[in-house]
Design a protein around this motif. Structure first.
Motif, PDB file in Angstrom:
ATOM      1  N   ILE A  84      36.390 -38.913  22.593  1.00  0.00           N
ATOM      2  CA  ILE A  84      35.366 -39.344  21.647  1.00  0.00           C
ATOM      3  C   ILE A  84      34.257 -40.030  22.426  1.00  0.00           C
ATOM      4  CG2 ILE A  84      34.863 -40.779  19.622  1.00  0.00           C
ATOM      5  CD1 ILE A  84      37.926 -40.702  19.032  1.00  0.00           C
ATOM      6  N   LEU A  85      33.046 -39.501  22.342  1.00  0.00           N
ATOM      7  CA  LEU A  85      31.915 -40.106  23.032  1.00  0.00           C
ATOM      8  C   LEU A  85      31.288 -41.144  22.103  1.00  0.00           C
ATOM      9  CD1 LEU A  85      30.372 -36.880  24.599  1.00  0.00           C
ATOM     10  CD2 LEU A  85      32.005 -38.486  25.622  1.00  0.00           C
ATOM     11  N   ALA A  86      31.421 -42.416  22.478  1.00  0.00           N
ATOM     12  CA  ALA A  86      30.909 -43.503  21.645  1.00  0.00           C
ATOM     13  C   ALA A  86      29.782 -44.246  22.355  1.00  0.00           C
ATOM     14  CB  ALA A  86      32.044 -44.466  21.267  1.00  0.00           C
ATOM     15  N   ALA A  87      28.917 -43.484  23.021  1.00  0.00           N
ATOM     16  CA  ALA A  87      27.751 -44.088  23.671  1.00  0.00           C
ATOM     17  C   ALA A  87      26.750 -44.513  22.600  1.00  0.00           C
ATOM     18  CB  ALA A  87      27.106 -43.098  24.632  1.00  0.00           C
ATOM     19  N   ASN A  88      25.873 -45.424  22.945  1.00  0.00           N
ATOM     20  CA  ASN A  88      24.874 -45.908  21.998  1.00  0.00           C
ATOM     21  C   ASN A  88      23.941 -44.771  21.572  1.00  0.00           C
ATOM     22  OD1 ASN A  88      25.843 -48.560  22.111  1.00  0.00           O
ATOM     23  ND2 ASN A  88      24.578 -49.029  23.889  1.00  0.00           N
ATOM     24  N   SER A  89      23.257 -44.972  20.438  1.00  0.00           N
ATOM     25  CA  SER A  89      22.385 -43.914  19.923  1.00  0.00           C
ATOM     26  C   SER A  89      20.940 -44.066  20.395  1.00  0.00           C
ATOM     27  CB  SER A  89      22.439 -43.879  18.391  1.00  0.00           C
ATOM     28  OG  SER A  89      22.038 -45.121  17.856  1.00  0.00           O
ATOM     29  N   ASP A  90      20.753 -44.657  21.576  1.00  0.00           N
ATOM     30  CA  ASP A  90      19.419 -44.720  22.176  1.00  0.00           C
ATOM     31  C   ASP A  90      19.262 -43.553  23.152  1.00  0.00           C
ATOM     32  OD1 ASP A  90      21.022 -45.517  24.302  1.00  0.00           O
ATOM     33  OD2 ASP A  90      20.424 -47.615  24.186  1.00  0.00           O
ATOM     34  N   ILE A  91      18.118 -43.477  23.806  1.00  0.00           N
ATOM     35  CA  ILE A  91      17.849 -42.357  24.714  1.00  0.00           C
ATOM     36  C   ILE A  91      18.885 -42.287  25.835  1.00  0.00           C
ATOM     37  CG2 ILE A  91      16.215 -41.426  26.405  1.00  0.00           C
ATOM     38  CD1 ILE A  91      13.964 -42.552  24.607  1.00  0.00           C
ATOM     39  N   GLU A  92      19.209 -43.441  26.418  1.00  0.00           N
ATOM     40  CA  GLU A  92      20.175 -43.474  27.512  1.00  0.00           C
ATOM     41  C   GLU A  92      21.563 -43.033  27.042  1.00  0.00           C
ATOM     42  OE1 GLU A  92      16.761 -45.992  28.398  1.00  0.00           O
ATOM     43  OE2 GLU A  92      18.141 -45.990  26.710  1.00  0.00           O
ATOM     44  N   GLY A  93      21.946 -43.510  25.857  1.00  0.00           N
ATOM     45  CA  GLY A  93      23.250 -43.145  25.314  1.00  0.00           C
ATOM     46  C   GLY A  93      23.350 -41.665  25.002  1.00  0.00           C
ATOM     47  N   GLU A  94      22.276 -41.109  24.415  1.00  0.00           N
ATOM     48  CA  GLU A  94      22.261 -39.678  24.101  1.00  0.00           C
ATOM     49  C   GLU A  94      22.301 -38.841  25.374  1.00  0.00           C
ATOM     50  OE1 GLU A  94      22.485 -38.190  21.127  1.00  0.00           O
ATOM     51  OE2 GLU A  94      22.651 -40.148  20.178  1.00  0.00           O
ATOM     52  N   THR A  95      21.562 -39.266  26.388  1.00  0.00           N
ATOM     53  CA  THR A  95      21.564 -38.555  27.678  1.00  0.00           C
ATOM     54  C   THR A  95      22.959 -38.561  28.280  1.00  0.00           C
ATOM     55  OG1 THR A  95      19.266 -39.191  28.091  1.00  0.00           O
ATOM     56  CG2 THR A  95      20.568 -38.508  30.009  1.00  0.00           C
ATOM     57  N   THR A  96      23.614 -39.722  28.226  1.00  0.00           N
ATOM     58  CA  THR A  96      24.965 -39.862  28.775  1.00  0.00           C
ATOM     59  C   THR A  96      25.953 -39.000  28.010  1.00  0.00           C
ATOM     60  OG1 THR A  96      24.436 -42.144  29.427  1.00  0.00           O
ATOM     61  CG2 THR A  96      26.764 -41.529  29.377  1.00  0.00           C
ATOM     62  N   ALA A  97      25.862 -39.009  26.682  1.00  0.00           N
ATOM     63  CA  ALA A  97      26.774 -38.216  25.846  1.00  0.00           C
ATOM     64  C   ALA A  97      26.604 -36.714  26.121  1.00  0.00           C
ATOM     65  CB  ALA A  97      26.541 -38.529  24.373  1.00  0.00           C
ATOM     66  N   LEU A  98      25.371 -36.258  26.221  1.00  0.00           N
ATOM     67  CA  LEU A  98      25.114 -34.839  26.496  1.00  0.00           C
ATOM     68  C   LEU A  98      25.651 -34.442  27.874  1.00  0.00           C
ATOM     69  CD1 LEU A  98      21.482 -34.513  25.073  1.00  0.00           C
ATOM     70  CD2 LEU A  98      23.533 -33.350  24.205  1.00  0.00           C
TER      71      LEU A  98
END
Length: 200
Positions: free
Chosen positions: A141-155
């Motif tokens: 489960i990817l629970a990174a933050n929903s900011d640009i950095e978090g989205e980049t990390t999740a992708l």
């Protein structure tokens, strides 16, 4: 500009190095410590030294702990086939407070941010891959933050994890409980729609 004697100036300066602490707040904290009973300053100093000496990263999940492995990794009642990946140790605390997740964690210690010079190599992604390859984890489960950095990390993580044969999911982001739709921003509404589930 105010000037203080050496030790006071150094204390104010050290407080300003903490996140979210500006010069005025640092000054207030410094004078609070000076006017408080000596036991407060001694206790604070002792706690700071102790935490730096006793806290380390868990060799399994990379969370901060005073015991290795940490208490969550040692807990045999948790589902070892589900792994929740978070950015920071404080995210584990937030998830545990919710009391709705009973799997294990992996802490990245940051998020990918080219602007700040943080690359995948600066995170604990290598440890994550090794862990997935050597255990029977079925879902990440990817629970990174929903900011640009978090989205980049999740992708990035989704791209490198899917070939390993594990199910990769992302926590839903949407409308907070008790709030009105009219006050939600466009991105929150989009995320809420994307994360919708079957109802009834």
């Amino acid at each position: 500009m105010l000037y203080y004697s050496g030790p006071v100036a150094r204390l104010v300066d050290e407080f300003t190095k903490l996140p979210g602490i500006g010069p005025k707040t640092a000054q207030r904290l410094a004078f609070y410590v000076l006017n408080a009973p000596p036991e407060l300053a001694q206790g604070l100093a002792k706690a700071l030294v102790e935490v730096r000496h006793s806290i380390k990263r868990c060799t399994i999940c990379c969370n901060l702990t005073d015991e290795d492995p940490c208490s969550i990794c040692r807990d045999t009642s948790r589902n070892s086939k589900i792994l929740c990946v978070v950015e920071e140790p404080r995210d584990v605390i937030a998830m545990e407070k919710a009391r709705g997740y009973k799997g294990h964690y992996h802490v990245l210690h940051g998020a990918i941010s080219p602007m700040e010079g943080i690359s995948p190599e600066d995170l604990t992604i290598k440890e994550l891959l090794k862990r997935i390859k050597s255990t029977e984890i079925e879902e990440v489960i990817l629970a990174a933050n929903s900011d640009i950095e978090g989205e980049t990390t999740a992708l990035y993580l989704a791209r490198i994890l899917k070939p390993l044969g594990v199910k990769v999911t992302r926590i839903a982001h949407g409308i907070p409980v008790g709030s009105d739709l009219e006050y939600a921003d466009a991105m929150t509404l989009i995320k809420a729609l994307e994360g919708r589930g079957e109802f009834g």
